[in-house]
Enzyme design. Structure first.
Site, PDB file in Angstrom:
ATOM      1  N   ASP A  15       0.858  -1.184   0.000  1.00  0.00           N
ATOM      2  CA  ASP A  15       0.000   0.000   0.000  1.00  0.00           C
ATOM      3  C   ASP A  15       0.892   1.230   0.000  1.00  0.00           C
ATOM      4  OD1 ASP A  15      -2.418  -1.408   0.107  1.00  0.00           O
ATOM      5  OD2 ASP A  15      -2.393  -1.496   2.288  1.00  0.00           O
ATOM      6  N   ASP A  36      -7.211  -1.528  -4.440  1.00  0.00           N
ATOM      7  CA  ASP A  36      -8.296  -1.191  -3.510  1.00  0.00           C
ATOM      8  C   ASP A  36      -9.292  -0.237  -4.171  1.00  0.00           C
ATOM      9  OD1 ASP A  36      -6.933  -2.719  -1.617  1.00  0.00           O
ATOM     10  OD2 ASP A  36      -5.935  -0.973  -0.761  1.00  0.00           O
TER      11      ASP A  36
END
Length: 157
Positions: A114, A133
């Protein structure tokens, strides 16, 4: 079905290319933080071994989460066969591509990479996310809007 597969492949590729570019080429894995347009966009390295917000982050959950992503993807592809709207198939493909991209990270790195962190208006967001995401969220929103376009049977009194 072609729209689903193309959108899944596209989402997967865009996510993986973004991770290669930011995490490896820009060396975010060592820099850890890189202001891009603060506070709106900051690259902040995070390795998520679990689900959202680090839930189920134990090492033993890694393979369960990979298997879950594959099973959900297969079920979603099977379900989407009945869609007649192209945009519904694209939405399903975004979810599949995002889920498999995050599963691929788990296989490669043991965790999901991330790096996107966004804050605004005096509210500091401590969490990071990635483009997979975003694709999963956008695909889910698309399925809410367009997922079932077949007419339902009329109710009889």
């Amino acid at each position: 079905m072609r729209a689903l597969l193309l959108s899944a492949a596209g989402a997967f590729a865009v996510d993986q290319i973004s991770k290669i570019a930011v995490v490896h080429w820009l060396d975010l894995k060592h820099l850890l933080v890189m202001p891009v347009a603060p506070p709106f966009l900051v690259f902040r390295m995070g390795w998520n071994a679990g689900m959202n917000f680090g839930l189920l982050s134990g090492a033993e959950a890694r393979w369960i989460l990979i298997a879950l992503a594959v099973v959900v993807s297969v079920v979603l592809i099977w379900w989407a066969r009945g869609f007649t709207r192209t945009r519904a198939r694209v939405a399903a493909g975004l979810i599949v591509g995002g889920a498999l991209a995050n599963a691929f990270d788990r296989v490669l790195y043991g965790a999901v990479a991330d790096f996107l962190n966004m804050s605004c208006c005096g509210i500091e967001n401590p969490f990071a996310f990635n483009l997979a995401d975003v694709f999963i969220f956008a695909g889910a929103a698309g399925l809410v809007l367009w997922g079932e376009d077949r007419p339902r049977a009329a109710k009889t009194p």
